[in-house]
Design a protein around this motif. Structure first.
Motif, short mmCIF file in Angstrom:
data_model
loop_
_atom_site.label_atom_id
_atom_site.label_comp_id
_atom_site.label_asym_id
_atom_site.label_seq_id
_atom_site.Cartn_x
_atom_site.Cartn_y
_atom_site.Cartn_z
N SER A 34 10.56 -43.37 -49.92
CA SER A 34 10.63 -43.90 -51.17
C SER A 34 11.67 -43.26 -51.89
O SER A 34 12.41 -44.02 -52.65
CB SER A 34 9.39 -43.25 -52.10
OG SER A 34 9.47 -41.66 -52.09
N GLN A 37 6.40 -40.94 -46.03
CA GLN A 37 6.40 -41.61 -47.21
C GLN A 37 7.30 -41.40 -48.34
O GLN A 37 7.86 -42.21 -49.22
CB GLN A 37 4.83 -41.76 -47.59
CG GLN A 37 4.58 -42.84 -48.70
CD GLN A 37 3.15 -42.60 -49.16
OE1 GLN A 37 2.17 -42.06 -48.61
NE2 GLN A 37 2.72 -43.70 -49.97
N GLY A 38 7.10 -39.88 -48.67
CA GLY A 38 7.87 -39.38 -49.77
C GLY A 38 9.70 -39.73 -49.64
O GLY A 38 10.10 -39.98 -50.38
N ALA A 48 9.33 -31.94 -47.99
CA ALA A 48 8.46 -32.92 -48.58
C ALA A 48 8.85 -33.02 -49.85
O ALA A 48 9.09 -34.08 -50.58
CB ALA A 48 7.02 -33.02 -48.57
N PRO A 82 6.11 -28.45 -46.63
CA PRO A 82 5.85 -28.74 -48.25
C PRO A 82 7.31 -28.53 -48.87
O PRO A 82 7.52 -29.47 -49.85
CB PRO A 82 5.05 -27.58 -48.69
CG PRO A 82 4.22 -27.24 -47.49
CD PRO A 82 5.08 -27.18 -46.32
N LYS A 137 6.88 -27.26 -57.74
CA LYS A 137 5.87 -28.43 -58.29
C LYS A 137 5.63 -28.52 -59.60
O LYS A 137 5.94 -29.57 -60.31
CB LYS A 137 4.47 -28.39 -57.26
CG LYS A 137 4.39 -28.59 -56.07
CD LYS A 137 2.97 -28.39 -55.24
CE LYS A 137 3.01 -28.53 -53.86
NZ LYS A 137 1.75 -28.22 -53.33
N ASP A 150 4.83 -36.35 -39.76
CA ASP A 150 4.05 -35.98 -41.18
C ASP A 150 3.88 -37.20 -42.08
O ASP A 150 4.83 -37.66 -42.85
CB ASP A 150 4.46 -34.89 -42.00
CG ASP A 150 3.59 -34.39 -42.94
OD1 ASP A 150 3.57 -35.11 -43.95
OD2 ASP A 150 3.45 -33.09 -42.85
N SER A 151 3.02 -37.94 -42.32
CA SER A 151 2.75 -39.14 -43.08
C SER A 151 3.17 -39.12 -44.39
O SER A 151 3.82 -40.03 -44.86
CB SER A 151 1.21 -39.89 -42.77
OG SER A 151 0.24 -39.21 -43.15
N GLU A 152 2.40 -38.01 -44.98
CA GLU A 152 3.01 -37.54 -46.75
C GLU A 152 4.22 -37.61 -46.63
O GLU A 152 4.87 -38.12 -47.41
CB GLU A 152 2.13 -36.72 -47.08
CG GLU A 152 2.28 -36.47 -48.44
CD GLU A 152 1.18 -35.27 -48.89
OE1 GLU A 152 1.38 -34.86 -50.09
OE2 GLU A 152 0.33 -34.92 -48.16
N LEU A 153 4.95 -36.65 -45.83
CA LEU A 153 6.49 -36.54 -45.79
C LEU A 153 7.22 -37.61 -45.70
O LEU A 153 8.43 -37.87 -46.52
CB LEU A 153 6.94 -35.27 -45.26
CG LEU A 153 8.23 -34.83 -45.04
CD1 LEU A 153 8.44 -33.36 -44.50
CD2 LEU A 153 9.19 -35.57 -44.02
#
Length: 521
Positions: free
Chosen positions: A514, A510-511, A476, A473, A446, A505-508
């Motif tokens: 994108s 979305q990434g 993602a 993580p 990160k 996994d909504s966050e994954l």
């Protein structure tokens, strides 16, 4: 002057409460947050059944441990009080109850004076702080109280068979609080032998304890993914067989003896860097073998004059066996909270030896007073280490400065302060000490990504995924890191694979989308 059994239990229970009272000022710390604070199910439970069938750790942590009695008590706490001070107050009550019940047991296995000394030593033992001052330590307290109650009922079965119900109910409380209660049937056999009763007399009480324990493991297999171990292996014990683990734990056991007999230095972390697991032949192995041999010889040599010494040693072996990583490997090599119940055996042995020595009464009283004052002082000084996350962090850097976990946290702080060079160095040191832990690598990736160092970020993420291919993580972060590094083909492949693996996994998601949208078609 004589001492009654009831007086001894009351004195020990009140002393345990007195030394634990400062923990009322503590808040929620560390694991408290994941198990208690971040659990909507406990705050607003849809039903009693939902709480009783919920794994102890949230699903994101594996959900392989089941402790329904403890989770139910946390849910009840929310209904009755709800704030951290109330949770800690309940812990204090359980600490007093456990100390009183174990004192009654000591009186029943010796005499009221020896039982009183045992209970007082147990009440102030500094190794208990992690179990008492940290809310999730309640599992140890409840299990110990149930364990002691089951043994007390077992010793009364000969008077009336109705006590078998008490054995079963107390065993159910103990095993529903923590898995260490699996040793209860063996402990029942031990106390019957100590009372000079044969194994035949112990058979019925042991069976009464075994029934709820067996039922627990059957139900645990239904409600969770685990059978006994809490999921995963302690660092350093991976790929080791039973004999290798037994050999590796010999030098580690020296820490048990230090914490139980000379608990001046306490720590919430005994991770790699602070504690080394070795399967070679070292000086620590020699010393460990010598200590166990000396303890065994003393227990056998003085078995007639001081039977409490042998009982205390065998109690230690029985109750520490579930966390000894020999028969059943666990996630931790060493944790102070797991010594809560085993410490009673050491307290009982010390009390028995002290009462057997031909010392004047004044000398005994003075020595006991000195030990109690020292133990209480160390306990009171240690409790604030669990006041809040910042206090625990300061204690961690002071008590375990070489631990990979400490280096990991320090590295993150250095990055946050803009000192990227030292932050990178500290995280790399943490990775070197614990290569099987993925967290430091993900955090380092990160920071690399924030600095636009995409190729190092990709490399670190691939290393983390080599350890755990299902690491959310890392999946993602990887597509974006590959895109930043200019490898669009690999970025698209990683994004599609991430979507395939973790569609929920909504966050994954979305990434990953994108990244796919950013790549020209």
């Amino acid at each position: 002057m004589g001492v009654s059994t009831r007086t001894a239990a009351l004195a020990a229970g009140l002393l345990a409460v007195a030394v634990a009272l400062p923990s009322l000022r503590n808040g929620f710390v560390s694991d408290d947050r994941w198990i208690i604070v971040e659990r909507p199910l406990l705050v607003q439970p849809p039903s009693v059944t939902a709480v009783l069938t919920e794994p102890y750790w949230p699903a994101g942590f594996g959900g392989v441990t089941w402790r329904p009695a403890v989770l139910a008590s946390f849910a009840l706490d929310y209904r009755l009080g709800g704030n951290a001070h109330w949770f800690h107050a309940v812990n204090v009550v359980w600490a007093g109850a456990a100390a009183a019940l174990l004192t009654l047991l000591a009186c029943g296995l010796s005499d009221p004076r020896t039982g009183l000394v045992t209970g007082l030593l147990f009440a102030v033992h500094p190794v208990h702080v992690e179990a008492v001052a940290n809310v999730v330590g309640r599992a140890e307290l409840m299990a110990a109280a149930g364990y002691a109650a089951a043994l007390l009922c077992a010793l009364r079965v000969e008077r009336h068979r109705g006590y078998l119900v008490g054995v079963a109910l107390a065993a159910a409380l103990a095993i529903a609080s923590k898995e260490h209660a699996v040793t209860l049937p063996a402990a029942i056999l031990l106390v019957f032998i100590a009372r000079r009763a044969g194994p035949r007399a112990a058979a019925l009480p042991a069976l009464a304890a075994a029934v709820p324990i067996v039922a627990y493991f059957i139900l645990r297999g239904v409600f969770t993914k685990g059978s006994f171990a809490s999921g995963g292996l302690a660092l350093g014990l991976e790929h080791l067989g039973v004999l290798q683990r037994a050999w590796a734990m010999i030098p580690i056991s020296l820490q048990w003896w230090r914490l139980l007999l000379f608990p001046a230095h306490l720590s919430a972390d005994y991770s790699p860097g602070e504690l080394v697991v070795s399967t070679g032949f070292t000086l620590a192995h020699v010393i460990g073998l010598a200590v166990w041999s000396a303890a065994s010889w003393a227990a056998w040599h003085w078995r007639a004059q001081v039977p409490g010494l042998a009982l205390g040693l065998v109690w230690l072996i029985v109750t520490v066996s579930p966390v000894a990583n020999v028969v059943i490997p666990t996630e931790v090599v060493l944790a102070e909270r797991t010594l809560y119940l085993p410490s009673w055996g050491v307290c009982f042995a010390l009390a028995a030896v002290g009462m057997a020595l031909p010392w004047p009464s004044r000398t005994r009283v003075a020595l006991l007073a000195a030990v109690l004052v020292a133990g209480a002082a160390r306990t009171l000084a240690r409790i604030p280490a669990w006041h809040d996350d910042e206090a625990q962090y300061r204690a961690l850097t002071r008590d375990a400065p070489r631990s990979y976990r400490t280096l990991w946290l320090l590295g993150k702080d250095e990055f946050a302060a803009g000192r990227w060079g030292s932050g990178e160095r500290l995280l790399q040191e943490a990775i070197a000490l614990a290569p099987q832990v993925t967290g430091p690598r993900v955090d380092l990736a990160k920071y690399y990504g924030t600095a636009g160092l995409w190729k190092p970020a990709v490399q670190v993420l691939r290393e983390a995924m080599a350890v755990d291919s299902a690491l959310v993580p890392a999946w993602a972060l990887l597509p974006g890191a590959l895109l930043g590094a200019g490898d669009t083909t690999a970025a698209v492949q990683a994004a599609r694979e991430a979507l395939r693996r973790f569609p929920g996994d909504s966050e994954l998601v979305q990434g990953a989308r994108s990244v796919l949208n950013a790549v020209p078609r």
